[in-house]
Structure formats: C-alpha cells, structure tokens
Design an enzyme around this catalytic site. Structure first.
Site, PDB file in Angstrom:
ATOM      1  N   LYS A 279     -55.035   9.513  42.566  1.00 24.10           N
ATOM      2  CA  LYS A 279     -54.031   9.181  41.555  1.00 24.10           C
ATOM      3  C   LYS A 279     -54.353   7.801  40.972  1.00 24.10           C
ATOM      4  CE  LYS A 279     -49.103   9.965  40.948  1.00 24.10           C
ATOM      5  NZ  LYS A 279     -47.891  10.587  41.459  1.00 24.10           N
ATOM      6  N   GLU A 364     -34.637  19.985  46.212  1.00 26.01           N
ATOM      7  CA  GLU A 364     -33.229  19.713  45.922  1.00 26.01           C
ATOM      8  C   GLU A 364     -32.301  20.698  46.631  1.00 26.01           C
ATOM      9  OE1 GLU A 364     -35.638  19.802  43.623  1.00 26.01           O
ATOM     10  OE2 GLU A 364     -35.653  17.757  42.825  1.00 26.01           O
ATOM     11  N   ARG A 392     -31.196  22.756  40.194  1.00 24.10           N
ATOM     12  CA  ARG A 392     -31.870  23.602  41.171  1.00 24.10           C
ATOM     13  C   ARG A 392     -30.941  23.999  42.320  1.00 24.10           C
ATOM     14  NH1 ARG A 392     -37.801  23.222  41.321  1.00 24.10           N
ATOM     15  NH2 ARG A 392     -38.240  24.049  39.252  1.00 24.10           N
TER      16      ARG A 392
HETATM   17  C1  LIG Z   1     -37.329  19.815  40.499  1.00 20.82           C
HETATM   18  C2  LIG Z   1     -37.953  18.465  40.284  1.00 20.82           C
HETATM   19  N1  LIG Z   1     -37.633  17.455  41.136  1.00 20.82           N
HETATM   20  C3  LIG Z   1     -38.177  16.241  40.951  1.00 20.82           C
HETATM   21  C4  LIG Z   1     -39.057  16.022  39.936  1.00 20.82           C
HETATM   22  C5  LIG Z   1     -39.606  14.627  39.714  1.00 20.82           C
HETATM   23  N2  LIG Z   1     -41.045  14.576  39.923  1.00 20.82           N
HETATM   24  C6  LIG Z   1     -41.911  14.678  38.919  1.00 20.82           C
HETATM   25  S1  LIG Z   1     -43.492  14.570  39.394  1.00 20.82           S
HETATM   26  C7  LIG Z   1     -43.037  14.370  40.992  1.00 20.82           C
HETATM   27  C8  LIG Z   1     -44.098  14.206  42.042  1.00 20.82           C
HETATM   28  C9  LIG Z   1     -45.053  15.336  41.997  1.00 20.82           C
HETATM   29  O1  LIG Z   1     -46.052  15.141  42.923  1.00 20.82           O
HETATM   30  P1  LIG Z   1     -47.371  16.005  42.799  1.00 20.82           P
HETATM   31  O2  LIG Z   1     -47.006  17.405  42.520  1.00 20.82           O
HETATM   32  O3  LIG Z   1     -48.174  15.741  43.980  1.00 20.82           O
HETATM   33  O4  LIG Z   1     -48.069  15.462  41.492  1.00 20.82           O
HETATM   34  P2  LIG Z   1     -48.687  13.986  41.278  1.00 20.82           P
HETATM   35  O5  LIG Z   1     -47.602  13.192  40.651  1.00 20.82           O
HETATM   36  O6  LIG Z   1     -49.133  13.469  42.579  1.00 20.82           O
HETATM   37  O7  LIG Z   1     -49.817  14.199  40.330  1.00 20.82           O
HETATM   38  C10 LIG Z   1     -41.656  14.383  41.132  1.00 20.82           C
HETATM   39  C11 LIG Z   1     -40.924  14.198  42.390  1.00 20.82           C
HETATM   40  C12 LIG Z   1     -39.337  17.094  39.073  1.00 20.82           C
HETATM   41  N3  LIG Z   1     -40.132  16.962  38.030  1.00 20.82           N
HETATM   42  N4  LIG Z   1     -38.790  18.296  39.282  1.00 20.82           N
END
Ligand SMILES: Cc1ncc(C[n+]2csc(CCOP(=O)(O)OP(=O)(O)O)c2C)c(N)n1
Ligand SMILES: CC(=O)[C@@H](O)[C@H](O)COP(=O)(O)O
Ligand SMILES: [Mg+2]
Length: 620
Positions: A279, A364, A392
């Site tokens: 990242k 969630e 959700r």
């Molecule tokens: C239902 C939901 N909860 C929380 C989020 C907020 N959110 C967006 S990206 C993320 C982290 C995602 O991690 P990953 O899938 O590993 O992707 P990375 O950011 O590491 O590329 C979160 C918690 C979301 N988009 N949707």
C-alpha cells in the site's frame, strides 16, 4: 508511455519491456492528480502493476472486472480512457472516485461499500453460463474486504462452480488501518510461502533433497506450530473448500502476475490468485503512513503535508473526546468499530482503554450482533459506524438489538451528505431505517456541545439509542442554548407564532439563517431544534397546533420515512388544520461534490428553504 493510453485495450499496444516505465508514469500521474484533487491514494499506488497485468490478460469491456470497494480502480480508469477525468476527480459533475457503469462500459459494477465483489462477480458468471456466453469474470478483493461476511457467503457459494471465475486477492496486509482477525493471520502465514508461487510443490520432498540438513529441517518443521501441510499446499483452506489457490505472487512483478493470471484463466472452477502488494508504493509518505493516505485531501507532494489546515474540531473529534471522558466514569463502556477506528475517532478511546475497543474488521452486521451480546453480558457498547455502512446491519439492529430492547448505543457518523465520495457514501437514509425500528431512540445534535450531552444521555439511558451527526466541522454556534436533554423533548430555540421551523441536527445551523431571514421579512417564526427524531415530541406539536398554521421540518435525510413524514402523519391524525411542509431529500441518490453546493442542488440551502416556504404559502 502514458500518452499512448487513451482508450480501452491500448495497453495491448505496449511492449512488455515497457511496462515498468508505464507503471512509473502512472504512479507519478496519480500522485500529482490526487495531490491536487484529493482522493484515495495509497491503495491505488499499490494496485498499479496488478491492474496493468490484469488488463493485459483481459479484453475489456467483454471481460468483467468487479472491483471491491472500488477505491483502488484509478489505474483501471486511466487504462480505459479516463485520464482527463482526473482533473475533476470527485468534484461535482466530474469523474467519480469509484467505478460507475454510467461512466464507462468497462466498469462492470458500481462500487463503494466493501466485500460484495465476489457475490457480484459470481452473479455475472452464472448469467454468462446460463446464456451460453463466453467472457472472463474477475473479482478483485482486498485483504481488508475479506474480513466482511459477504465475502465468505460468496466464496461458499462459488465453491460449487464448475466454470471459470477468477478472484484476485489483493493483499497489502492493511485495511485502512492494520488489518485484523484470523483471516488476516492466515494470509500472513501464506505470505511466508511466497517462493512457492503458483505451484503445488511437494515441499517436504524438495527440502529432504538438501544435502546434510534436509531431513533434519523437515523434522524441525514438523515439530513447529506452523502446519507442514500449509507449506505443501499453500491456500489449503481455500483448496479444501474446492477453490483453486494460486500464489502468493509478488504484486509488483508484472511478468509473474501475468503468468499466474493466464494459468488462472485455464482453471475450470473458482480460482483465487493471491497477490501481494504494498500500500502506498512509490510515494514515501504514503508508504510510511498508508492510513493517512488511504483517503486524503490535497497535499504538498514534497512533504506529504495536507494543504488545508483544520479549522476547528470535527463532530468526530467531539465524539472521540466525549468517549474518552465517559470511559473514565463508566468502566463498562466499550467501543466497537468495523475497521474504521480512525474515521470514527475511536483511536483515542483505544489509546486510553486498549482492552475496551474492539475492531471487528469490515463487518458491520457482526459488529451490531456482537454489541447485543456485549450488552446482555453487562457492558455498555457504543457501536460507531458511518451512516451509509450501517445500512448493512439493519436486520441485526432490528432483530438482535431492538427486538430485545438492549442498551446498545449507535454513534452514527457521516450522517447526511458527505461530499466527494458520492452516492455510495451519503448518509441519507438512516433516519428512515432507524425510526421504523420499535424501541429505538433517535437523536441528532445541533452543535458540538449537544453531541457531548447526547452521548452522556445515551450512556445513562436504557434500550437502543442512536445519535447521528455529520462529517466535518462541528457547529459551535447556538451555544447560548444549553437546556438539559430530556427524553423525547425538543428544544424550543425561540417562540413565535403562525409558522414553526423544526430542524433536525445538522440542518439547525442552516435553519438559523432561514429564521433570521424570515424575521427580517417581518415574520415571527418559532424555531425548534428537534433533538429527538424518535420519539416525536408530540406534546410540543400539540402546543404548536394552537397558534401555528404551518410547520416546516428540515432534515438531511430522504423524505420517505424521515422526520417530516412522521410529523406530518401525527399532525394529519391529531391536528389536521395545521399544514406540514417536510423539506428533505426527494427520493434520490445524491452524487459526489462539495457538500454546500450539493445542498443547494437538492434544495437544502437556506435560500432554497426560504423559497420553498414562500411557494408553499402562495399555493395555499
Ligand atoms: C461496508 C463498508 N464498510 C467500511 C468501508 C470503509 N472502507 C473502505 S476501504 C476499507 C479498507 C479496505 O481494505 P482492503 O480491502 O484491504 O483494501 P486496501 O484499502 O488495503 O487497498 C474500508 C474499511 C466500506 N467501504 N464499506
Ligand atoms: C473508500 C471508503 O469507503 C473510505 O475510505 C471512505 O472514503 C472514508 O471516508 P471519510 O473520508 O469520510 O472517512
Ligand atoms: Mg488491504
């Protein structure tokens, strides 16, 4: 190189040897663009090579890529002819920060919320097979998104598949903050098997071939806690489910990735390709602080420092401090976050009370049922979740919390318009889904002081209590109004006659201007801060009915099922002579843009509200 990329599949014209140069140019382009517009930077920097490799082995738009969350799809946008769109990334009328089918036929699925990409991809696959079509489907999911329950439901379902479905696991060992939980640990264990990329090597046999130490090494490994089987078949968990596992592969080595993606295309059934990425790769501040550069505003490229200085506390800050203070007084108070401890402000609570903060991953639904259990076990759980993500968990709130009338507090951040993230993230539905739930109390503060007081009130209340507050700076005005919070009672800011304006939470600041202007126009409006959206302050409504002809309600929520509709229903039933004008969002999703300007677009600015009142009164 980047100049050669202007439309989908232009990448096929680039020689493989030039790919590293193209990746470098894309990174520079992303850093420069996002430093000016803001956006999701760190995930995108990590996914450059992965996206190049995928596009190189696929034909778009026939083949479908379903991006999970969609916050990592900037390179995909560049490769599908949308370079120019970055000038107005996430701006009103400009390009969305997420995949949007309306933007390009290369975007297979609209995204914003996490963990649904395998479900959507599987749907495409089943449709393809039933219709006898022939295209590839690839779902790209992050390790963070893989903490969400939907992903497991989909994997379980996909395991039965007999035709090709590629799931790319983009594993950067990070969610927004450090990833959490058992799956994250499992992926970490797989990461150590990196050298066995894509092959089911009999590790034991090969190790034994090492002169002198080989056999001893195998024996030692057998005695260690790490499973030898895991080394023989990396990804055994998936393999045992019936899903082929390939990898892990270096997500910045395009040749290796393409080799594996091509291998994956030959699998008859579901196949996971485990890709290891970094990242923030290529930009030191983002690499060092991927959480800060997950989503960022404009910044100075040299230093990585934000360009705009924070003016005052946000509602999140106010909530964060209030939680820390209340935690001192109430040792049973616990915080729960679904992978958003920075965003919801629970980091401060965790620092002070590390045992009392639970980061459950992007889960969630689980967070809410987990809170129900905590409440029954004697704790006072505060579940802090953004309004749109809490959608959700509507069933869990209803079935597990409200039906048992449990004392669970919902701190609902990002309620109302959030701005640049757009349709998927606007928190415009919570008042509707919360007010339909029996036993639920719903509050919205007018300013910073009131959020603190509402949280104190909620901690000492009983049953489920929700407090919803918006993204961004906390309103510090109207500080002279500090009447104590009383269950189900609104706050009359000033009393007039004829016309009453009742505002919900964030709209109180706007309605202050509306009422000021009404006074300047010679009216004597009554101005009420609703405080409680549920239960309604019917005693006040009864009282207002005596000398008011019109009640105007103003809320940053859809009209359907919102505060205004509840007031209107009550008045219709009990005081039909009083008219009600509900001002709210009319049955629509609100696109991305700056909050003030979006409000004006949807009729929630002070001049719009004044106009609406004037027009309504003229018509009567
Ligand atoms: C239902 C939901 N909860 C929380 C989020 C907020 N959110 C967006 S990206 C993320 C982290 C995602 O991690 P990953 O899938 O590993 O992707 P990375 O950011 O590491 O590329 C979160 C918690 C979301 N988009 N949707
Ligand atoms: C992609 C995603 O869902 C989050 O990164 C979100 O954009 C965060 O929003 P805030 O900036 O309001 O915390
Ligand atoms: Mg990740």
């Amino acid at each position: 190189m980047l100049e050669k990329i202007n439309k989908p599949n232009d990448i096929h014209k680039i020689a493989l040897a030039d790919f590293p140069q193209l990746a470098e140019e894309i990174r520079q382009f992303l850093i420069e663009s996002v430093s000016q517009t803001g956006g999701h930077l760190a995930s995108n920097l990590g996914a450059v090579e992965l996206t190049l490799a995928l596009h190189n082995v696929l034909e778009l738009p026939q083949d479908k890529i379903v991006w999970d969350v969609g916050h990592q799809a900037y390179t995909h946008k560049i490769l599908t002819g949308r370079k120019e769109g970055f000038k107005k990334l996430r701006k009103e009328g400009g390009m969305s920060g997420f995949p949007k089918r309306s933007e390009s036929d290369c975007d297979a699925f609209d995204a914003g919320h996490s963990s649904n990409s395998i479900s959507a991809g599987l749907g495409y696959v089943r449709a393809r097979d039933l219709l006898g079509q022939n295209y590839r489907v690839v779902s790209v999911i992050g390790d963070g998104a893989l903490t969400g329950g939907m992903a497991y439901e989909a994997l379980n379902n996909a395991a039965e598949l007999k035709t090709n479905f590629i799931i790319v696991l983009n594993d950067n060992n990070m969610s927004i903050s450090k990833n959490v939980g058992g799956m994250s640990s499992y992926l970490s264990a797989l990461r150590t098997a990196e050298s066995y990329t894509g092959m089911k090597i009999n590790v034991t046999k090969n190790l034994k071939k090492i002169p002198r130490v080989g056999t001893a090494l195998v024996d030692t490994m057998r005695k260690t806690k790490s499973s030898i089987k895991q080394l023989i078949i990396p990804g055994m968990l998936f393999e045992n489910m019936g899903i082929t596992y390939l990898g892990p592969v270096d997500g910045h080595d395009m040749r290796q990735m393409m080799r594996l993606f091509n291998e994956a295309k030959r699998v008859e059934g579901p196949v996971i390709v485990h890709v290891l990425t970094e990242k923030g790769r290529g930009y030191e501040p983002a690499r060092k602080h991927p959480d800060q550069f997950h989503g960022t505003g404009p910044f100075d490229i040299k230093t990585g420092k934000a360009l705009s200085q924070k003016k005052g506390p946000t509602y999140t800050d106010v909530f964060a401090d209030a939680m820390v203070n209340l935690g001192e007084e109430h040792d049973r108070l616990v915080g729960i976050t679904a992978a958003m401890k920075e965003g919801t402000g629970l980091v401060r609570f965790e620092k002070k009370y590390p045992d009392r903060l639970f980061d459950v991953g992007i889960a969630e639904e689980h967070a809410v049922s987990f809170a129900a259990g905590l409440a029954l076990g004697g704790m006072i759980p505060v579940v802090a979740i953004y309004s749109s993500f809490l959608q959700r968990a509507v069933d869990q709130m209803m079935h597990d919390v409200c039906m048992q009338n449990l004392h669970v507090i919902f701190a609902i951040d990002r309620a109302g318009l959030v701005g640049a993230d757009g349709e998927t993230h606007q928190g415009c539905f919570d008042l509707s889904y919360l007010t339909m739930m029996p036993n639920m109390t719903v509050m919205a503060p007018k300013n910073a002081w009131e959020l603190r007081k509402m949280l104190e009130f909620a901690v000492c209340a009983s049953g489920p209590v929700a407090i919803r507050y918006p993204r961004g700076g906390a309103y510090l005005g109207l500080e002279e109004f500090e009447s104590p919070i009383q269950y189900g009672r609104s706050e009359v800011l000033y009393r007039g006659e004829d016309l009453a304006v009742i505002s919900v939470g964030s709209m109180t600041e706007i309605c202050e201007q509306v009422c000021r202007e009404l006074k300047e126009r010679g009216r004597r409006p009554t101005f009420v801060n609703a405080r409680f959206v549920k239960p309604l302050d019917t005693a006040l409504l009864d009282e207002l009915s005596r000398d008011h002809k019109l009640i105007v309600t103003v809320e940053e929520n859809v009209k359907n099922g919102g505060f205004g509709e509840h007031v209107a229903a009550y008045m219709e039933a009990c005081h039909p002579e009083v008219r009600v004008l509900p001002i709210a969002i009319w049955n629509r999703f609100v696109e991305h843009g700056e909050v003030g300007s979006l409000r004006a677009k949807i009729g929630l600015s002070a001049p719009d509200i004044l106009d609406a009142i004037e027009k309504y009164e003229e018509q009567q």
